[in-house]
Write a protein that holds these residues in place. Structure first.
Motif, PDB file in Angstrom:
ATOM      1  N   GLY A 415       3.671 -42.244 -41.252  1.00 33.40           N
ATOM      2  CA  GLY A 415       4.386 -41.646 -40.135  1.00 33.40           C
ATOM      3  C   GLY A 415       3.542 -40.578 -39.467  1.00 33.40           C
ATOM      4  N   GLU A 416       4.064 -40.010 -38.378  1.00 34.91           N
ATOM      5  CA  GLU A 416       3.300 -39.034 -37.608  1.00 34.91           C
ATOM      6  C   GLU A 416       2.949 -37.812 -38.452  1.00 34.91           C
ATOM      7  OE1 GLU A 416       2.000 -39.417 -34.726  1.00 34.91           O
ATOM      8  OE2 GLU A 416       2.876 -41.415 -34.408  1.00 34.91           O
ATOM      9  N   ARG A 417       3.914 -37.275 -39.190  1.00 36.41           N
ATOM     10  CA  ARG A 417       3.626 -36.095 -40.014  1.00 36.41           C
ATOM     11  C   ARG A 417       2.647 -36.435 -41.130  1.00 36.41           C
ATOM     12  NH1 ARG A 417       9.200 -35.658 -39.005  1.00 36.41           N
ATOM     13  NH2 ARG A 417       9.657 -36.712 -40.966  1.00 36.41           N
ATOM     14  N   GLU A 418       2.773 -37.649 -41.690  1.00 30.45           N
ATOM     15  CA  GLU A 418       1.849 -38.069 -42.749  1.00 30.45           C
ATOM     16  C   GLU A 418       0.438 -38.232 -42.201  1.00 30.45           C
ATOM     17  OE1 GLU A 418       5.179 -40.395 -45.471  1.00 30.45           O
ATOM     18  OE2 GLU A 418       4.220 -41.421 -43.790  1.00 30.45           O
ATOM     19  N   LEU A 419       0.342 -38.728 -40.954  1.00 32.63           N
ATOM     20  CA  LEU A 419      -0.978 -38.829 -40.311  1.00 32.63           C
ATOM     21  C   LEU A 419      -1.601 -37.455 -40.123  1.00 32.63           C
ATOM     22  CD1 LEU A 419      -0.109 -41.502 -37.607  1.00 32.63           C
ATOM     23  CD2 LEU A 419      -1.838 -41.775 -39.372  1.00 32.63           C
ATOM     24  N   ARG A 420      -0.787 -36.496 -39.694  1.00 30.84           N
ATOM     25  CA  ARG A 420      -1.302 -35.148 -39.461  1.00 30.84           C
ATOM     26  C   ARG A 420      -1.791 -34.513 -40.764  1.00 30.84           C
ATOM     27  NH1 ARG A 420       3.134 -32.554 -38.131  1.00 30.84           N
ATOM     28  NH2 ARG A 420       3.259 -31.509 -40.162  1.00 30.84           N
ATOM     29  N   ARG A 421      -1.027 -34.701 -41.845  1.00 35.92           N
ATOM     30  CA  ARG A 421      -1.441 -34.116 -43.127  1.00 35.92           C
ATOM     31  C   ARG A 421      -2.747 -34.739 -43.615  1.00 35.92           C
ATOM     32  NH1 ARG A 421       4.127 -35.199 -44.488  1.00 35.92           N
ATOM     33  NH2 ARG A 421       5.392 -33.374 -43.943  1.00 35.92           N
ATOM     34  N   ALA A 422      -2.870 -36.049 -43.434  1.00 35.28           N
ATOM     35  CA  ALA A 422      -4.106 -36.719 -43.861  1.00 35.28           C
ATOM     36  C   ALA A 422      -5.300 -36.211 -43.067  1.00 35.28           C
ATOM     37  CB  ALA A 422      -3.956 -38.228 -43.725  1.00 35.28           C
ATOM     38  N   GLU A 423      -5.107 -36.009 -41.739  1.00 35.38           N
ATOM     39  CA  GLU A 423      -6.177 -35.461 -40.915  1.00 35.38           C
ATOM     40  C   GLU A 423      -6.532 -34.046 -41.349  1.00 35.38           C
ATOM     41  OE1 GLU A 423      -8.147 -36.570 -38.808  1.00 35.38           O
ATOM     42  OE2 GLU A 423      -7.312 -38.119 -37.510  1.00 35.38           O
ATOM     43  N   ALA A 424      -5.531 -33.297 -41.799  1.00 32.70           N
ATOM     44  CA  ALA A 424      -5.797 -31.932 -42.258  1.00 32.70           C
ATOM     45  C   ALA A 424      -6.600 -31.934 -43.558  1.00 32.70           C
ATOM     46  CB  ALA A 424      -4.484 -31.185 -42.445  1.00 32.70           C
ATOM     47  N   LEU A 425      -6.273 -32.876 -44.466  1.00 28.65           N
ATOM     48  CA  LEU A 425      -7.023 -32.961 -45.727  1.00 28.65           C
ATOM     49  C   LEU A 425      -8.456 -33.405 -45.488  1.00 28.65           C
ATOM     50  CD1 LEU A 425      -4.503 -34.606 -48.246  1.00 28.65           C
ATOM     51  CD2 LEU A 425      -5.134 -32.194 -48.053  1.00 28.65           C
ATOM     52  N   PHE A 426      -8.635 -34.366 -44.575  1.00 27.99           N
ATOM     53  CA  PHE A 426      -9.956 -34.951 -44.330  1.00 27.99           C
ATOM     54  C   PHE A 426     -10.218 -35.002 -42.829  1.00 27.99           C
ATOM     55  CE2 PHE A 426      -8.190 -37.123 -48.142  1.00 27.99           C
ATOM     56  CZ  PHE A 426      -8.993 -36.509 -49.089  1.00 27.99           C
ATOM     57  N   PRO A 427     -10.507 -33.862 -42.203  1.00 28.86           N
ATOM     58  CA  PRO A 427     -10.712 -33.842 -40.750  1.00 28.86           C
ATOM     59  C   PRO A 427     -11.934 -34.652 -40.341  1.00 28.86           C
ATOM     60  CG  PRO A 427     -11.302 -31.729 -41.732  1.00 28.86           C
ATOM     61  CD  PRO A 427     -10.661 -32.533 -42.811  1.00 28.86           C
ATOM     62  N   ALA A 428     -11.796 -35.357 -39.225  1.00 30.63           N
ATOM     63  CA  ALA A 428     -12.911 -36.177 -38.725  1.00 30.63           C
ATOM     64  C   ALA A 428     -14.019 -35.311 -38.145  1.00 30.63           C
ATOM     65  CB  ALA A 428     -12.405 -37.159 -37.673  1.00 30.63           C
ATOM     66  N   VAL A 429     -13.657 -34.125 -37.668  1.00 30.22           N
ATOM     67  CA  VAL A 429     -14.647 -33.174 -37.137  1.00 30.22           C
ATOM     68  C   VAL A 429     -14.467 -31.865 -37.888  1.00 30.22           C
ATOM     69  CG1 VAL A 429     -14.718 -34.251 -34.865  1.00 30.22           C
ATOM     70  CG2 VAL A 429     -13.053 -32.441 -35.314  1.00 30.22           C
ATOM     71  N   PRO A 430     -15.513 -31.064 -37.982  1.00 30.39           N
ATOM     72  CA  PRO A 430     -15.384 -29.783 -38.694  1.00 30.39           C
ATOM     73  C   PRO A 430     -14.221 -28.956 -38.166  1.00 30.39           C
ATOM     74  CG  PRO A 430     -17.686 -30.241 -38.180  1.00 30.39           C
ATOM     75  CD  PRO A 430     -16.882 -31.282 -37.459  1.00 30.39           C
ATOM     76  N   THR A 431     -13.373 -28.517 -39.091  1.00 30.96           N
ATOM     77  CA  THR A 431     -12.174 -27.756 -38.742  1.00 30.96           C
ATOM     78  C   THR A 431     -12.091 -26.531 -39.643  1.00 30.96           C
ATOM     79  OG1 THR A 431     -11.029 -29.799 -38.139  1.00 30.96           O
ATOM     80  CG2 THR A 431      -9.658 -27.859 -38.516  1.00 30.96           C
ATOM     81  N   PRO A 432     -11.806 -25.349 -39.084  1.00 31.12           N
ATOM     82  CA  PRO A 432     -11.629 -24.166 -39.943  1.00 31.12           C
ATOM     83  C   PRO A 432     -10.555 -24.408 -40.998  1.00 31.12           C
ATOM     84  CG  PRO A 432     -11.743 -23.529 -37.630  1.00 31.12           C
ATOM     85  CD  PRO A 432     -11.661 -25.029 -37.654  1.00 31.12           C
ATOM     86  N   VAL A 433     -10.765 -23.858 -42.178  1.00 33.11           N
ATOM     87  CA  VAL A 433      -9.824 -24.070 -43.271  1.00 33.11           C
ATOM     88  C   VAL A 433      -8.437 -23.575 -42.895  1.00 33.11           C
ATOM     89  CG1 VAL A 433      -9.273 -23.449 -45.652  1.00 33.11           C
ATOM     90  CG2 VAL A 433     -11.626 -23.969 -45.023  1.00 33.11           C
ATOM     91  N   GLU A 434      -8.357 -22.435 -42.182  1.00 29.60           N
ATOM     92  CA  GLU A 434      -7.054 -21.896 -41.804  1.00 29.60           C
ATOM     93  C   GLU A 434      -6.287 -22.866 -40.909  1.00 29.60           C
ATOM     94  OE1 GLU A 434      -9.914 -20.407 -41.540  1.00 29.60           O
ATOM     95  OE2 GLU A 434      -9.808 -18.786 -43.037  1.00 29.60           O
ATOM     96  N   GLU A 435      -6.982 -23.496 -39.977  1.00 33.46           N
ATOM     97  CA  GLU A 435      -6.334 -24.459 -39.093  1.00 33.46           C
ATOM     98  C   GLU A 435      -5.905 -25.703 -39.862  1.00 33.46           C
ATOM     99  OE1 GLU A 435      -4.809 -26.424 -35.762  1.00 33.46           O
ATOM    100  OE2 GLU A 435      -5.214 -24.313 -36.209  1.00 33.46           O
TER     101      GLU A 435
END
Length: 601
Positions: A415-435
C-alpha cells in the motif's frame, strides 16, 4: 545363613529394570539451541521445544533388547524349580556395559547399535550383482559427533582360551599329518588370529571406509574396544599362569590402531543419567548488538499491520479485513450456451487465496493486540537503545539481496504507506537520517524512532569481506550453523539474483513486476530457500543474531544440523555442551511473528 538362589542373576535383573526405566525418557546431555522464540505459539514452559530433534537412533532398539532379557530373567527367577537349576545365559552384562558407555561417551552422542559397511562402494556393487547384503560391522556407540566408535566385547578368559585350544588342535593335527600324502588341506592358521582380532580388523576397515569431517579434513573415526571381562595379567587370581597369547592379542589390537579399555566401567566414573528432556541452560539468551534482518522481517517492519491503530475488540479485528465489496459480489460466468462456468477454488463466492489472505491479516492484527512486533523488539533491545557507550548501541544490518527482494515485493503489492516506509528504510537517493525517520514513523501508532532502525546498514555481496569483523572464535553453535549453511548452498544451483536497482515502481494494474519475479525460488528443501539460508549464514558467520519470522525455516535448519551431526560432517568441540561454549548467552536466531502487507490483489 542360607544363600539366595541365583543372586547374580537377580542383581542383573534389578539393574536391567533400572536401566530400562531410565531409557524411557533418555535424552543426551545437551542444551537447547540458542534460539530466542518470541512468537505467539512459543511455550515458555517447554524448555525442550527445540530439542525434539535430539532423540538418538538406536535407543529404542536398546530398550527392546533390555526388555527381552528382563522378561527372560523374570520368567526363570519366578519359577520355584529354577532354584535347583543352573543359571541361564543372559545378555545383561553386555547391555549394561553399552548403557554405561552411552552415559560416559564424549558428546555429542550420535547413535547406538549402528552397522557400518566395511566398504560402502564395493558393498553397493555386490548387492546390485548378487542381491546380498554388503559386509558390515557393528558399533555399539557412535559418539563425539561421529568421530568416536565404541564396541563392547564381553568374552571371558575361558572363551578366548577355548579358541586358543582349538587353534592348538589344528596345529597338532597339521604336524602329525605332515608326512601323509593323502591328507586333506589343513585348517591350521598361517598367522596368529582369533575372534577379538577379527573384530578389531573389521572395525578398523569400516572406520577407514567411513571417514568423518575432522579438524584436518576427512579422517577415520577413532575406534575403542572395551573388553569388560578379559584378564591380561600374567597370572590368574588363583595364581596359575595366564596364556600369554591373551596379552599378545591386546597388543596386536593396539598396534593396528584400536584403543583398548579393559574391565567394566567403575561406578564412580558413570554419571547420573539426566532425568529431564534437556539440561536447560541457566544463561539467559539475549540478541547481539548487531542484528541481522532477513527478508521476512523487512516486510513485517513496513507492514501497515505493524503500525496501524489497533482494533478495540476482536469483532472489530475480524470486520476490518472483510474483502472489498467488488470481491464479495461474485457471480458465476455464463457461456453462450447458457451453461454455468464455476469459479475454481471458491468459498462463499470468494477465492481460496483471498480467504486465506484475509484470515492471515486478521490473525496478525490479533497478535498485535497481544504484544506488537515493534514492542517485542523494543523490549528485548532496550538496554542497547540509548547506551551511553556508542559502541554498545544496537545496529540493524541486512544484505543487498534482502533489500532488493523487499523493494520488489512492496513495489508489487504494498500500500501507499508501506511503499513510503520501504523508501525510508532504503532510499533510492541519499536522504538525511532525520528525514528518513520522519517518513518511516509517519502515521504509526508508535512514537518516532521507537526503535532505532535507521539507518539499516548493508553488508556487501559475497565474496567481499564483511564490513564489520566479529570477534573470534564464534561460539560453537554459530560455527556449526555456518558450516551447515555453506554445505547447503554449495550443493544447490545459484539462486536468481534480483537486479541491483532497488527503486520502487508502483504497479497499478496488479500484474507482477519483472519476469524473474514470477520465477519460483530454487528450493534447498521444502522449508528452506537459498536466500533464507544465505541470511542465516551471514548472521552466523559474523556471530550476530538473525531476526526472522520464518519459524519453519529455523526448524528445517535444525534438522539439517542434526543430519550433519549424524553423518559426521560437523566438527564440534567436546565441551560444546557447556552453554558458555555453545552460545555464550547470545541468541543465534530470534523468531518473531510475521506481518503480511495489508493489500488485496
Amino acid at each position: 545363613m542360607a544363600t539366595i538362589p541365583h543372586a547374580e542373576l537377580r542383581s542383573l535383573y534389578k539393574k536391567l529394570q533400572s536401566v530400562y526405566d531410565a531409557l524411557l525418557n533418555f535424552r543426551p546431555l545437551a542444551d537447547s539451541p540458542p534460539i530466542l522464540d518470541s512468537s505467539v505459539d512459543a511455550d515458555p514452559n517447554d524448555d525442550g521445544q527445540w530439542l525434539r530433534h535430539e532423540n538418538i537412533p538406536g535407543i529404542k532398539k536398546l530398550r527392546e533388547s533390555i526388555k527381552f532379557d528382563i522378561d527372560l530373567l523374570e520368567k526363570f527367577l519366578s519359577d520355584p524349580a529354577s532354584d535347583h537349576e543352573p543359571p541361564i545365559s543372559t545378555h545383561a552384562p553386555y547391555l549394561l556395559a553399552v548403557y554405561s558407555e552411552i552415559l560416559c561417551a564424549p558428546p555429542s552422542l550420535v547413535s547406538v547399535f549402528k552397522f557400518l559397511h566395511l566398504n560402502p562402494s564395493d558393498g553397493q556393487d555386490r548387492r546390485e550383482r548378487k542381491g546380498r547384503r554388503a559386509p558390515s560391522t557393528k558399533v555399539d556407540v557412535v559418539a563425539d559427533g561421529g568421530r568416536r566408535w565404541i564396541r563392547i566385547n564381553t568374552i571371558k578368559n575361558a572363551g578366548i582360551q577355548a579358541e586358543l585350544r582349538e587353534i592348538d588342535s589344528y596345529l597338532t593335527d597339521s604336524e602329525s599329518d605332515s608326512d601323509d600324502p593323502d591328507r586333506r588341506p589343513s585348517l591350521a592358521q598361517t598367522e596368529f588370529d582369533n575372534s577379538i582380532l577379527q573384530m578389531g580388523r573389521a572395525l578398523i576397515e569400516a572406520a577407514n571406509s567411513n571417514p568423518v569431517e575432522g579438524l584436518n579434513g576427512l579422517e577415520p573415526p577413532r575406534v575403542t574396544l572395551r573388553l569388560t571381562r578379559l584378564d591380561v595379567s600374567p597370572r590368574r587370581p588363583n595364581g596359575e599362569p595366564n596364556d600369554p597369547r591373551i596379552a599378545h592379542t591386546v597388543q596386536l589390537l593396539r598396534d593396528m590402531g584400536v584403543d583398548i579399555e579393559l574391565g567394566e566401567r567403575p561406578e564412580n566414573e558413570i554419571p547420573i543419567p539426566n532425568k529431564t528432556s534437556s539440561s536447560s541452560s541457566t544463561i539467559p539468551l539475549e540478541p547481539t548488538r548487531q542484528i541481522n534482518l532477513d527478508l521476512s522481517v523487512l516486510v513485517a517492519l513496513v507492514s501497515d499491520l505493524t503500525h496501524s491503530p489497533l482494533p478495540s475488540s476482536v469483532e472489530e479485528a475480524h470486520a476490518r479485513f472483510l474483502p472489498p465489496q467488488r470481491y464479495r459480489e461474485w457471480k458465476p460466468l455464463e457461456r453462450k450456451d447458457q451453461s454455468v462456468v464455476e469459479a475454481p477454488e471458491t468459498v462463499g463466492g470468494l477465492s481460496q487465496d483471498l480467504v486465506k489472505h484475509c484470515r492471515a491479516l486478521t490473525n496478525h492484527v490479533l497478535q498485535e493486540m497481544g504484544k506488537g512486533l515493534l514492542q517485542e523488539i523494543h523490549d528485548k533491545i532496550l538496554p542497547m537503545i540509548d547506551h551511553p557507550d556508542p559502541t554498545k548501541r544496537v545496529e540493524f544490518w541486512t544484505s543487498d539481496e534482502a533489500r532488493e527482494r523487499c523493494m520488489r515485493i512492496v513495489s508489487r503489492i504494498g500500500g501507499e504507506r508501506e511503499l513510503r516506509r520501504a523508501e525510508a528504510l532504503f532510499p533510492a537517493v541519499p536522504t538525511p537520517v532525520e528525514e528518513a525517520q520522519r517518513m518511516f514513523w509517519q502515521d504509526s501508532r508508535y512514537p518516532p524512532n521507537f526503535i532505532p532502525l535507521l539507518p539499516i546498514l548493508l553488508y556487501p555481496r559475497p565474496p567481499q569481506p564483511p564490513v564489520v569483523a566479529a570477534p573470534e572464535p564464534h561460539p560453537q553453535f554459530f560455527r556449526s550453523m555456518t558450516k551447515v549453511c555453506r554445505d547447503l548452498l554449495a550443493h544447490e544451483p545459484a539462486s536468481q539474483l534480483l537486479p541491483a536497482n532497488g527503486r520502487l515502481h508502483r504497479r497499478t494494474d496488479g500484474a507482477p513486476g519483472d519476469a524473474d519475479a514470477r520465477q519460483p525460488p530454487v528450493k534447498i528443501n521444502s522449508r528452506l530457500s537459498p536466500h533464507a539460508v544465505k541470511s542465516m549464514m551471514r548472521g552466523s558467520e559474523l556471530g550476530w543474531t538473525t531476526l526472522t519470522t520464518t519459524k519453519s525455516s529455523v526448524k528445517a535448519l535444525l534438522r539439517e544440523i542434526k543430519a550433519a551431526r549424524l553423518t559426521g560432517r560437523l566438527v564440534e568441540d567436546s565441551d560444546a555442551q557447556d552453554p558458555e561454549t555453545a552460545h555464550g548467552g547470545a541468541a543465534a536466531l530470534w523468531i518473531v511473528d510475521p506481518r503480511n502487507l495489508q493489500c488485496f490483489v
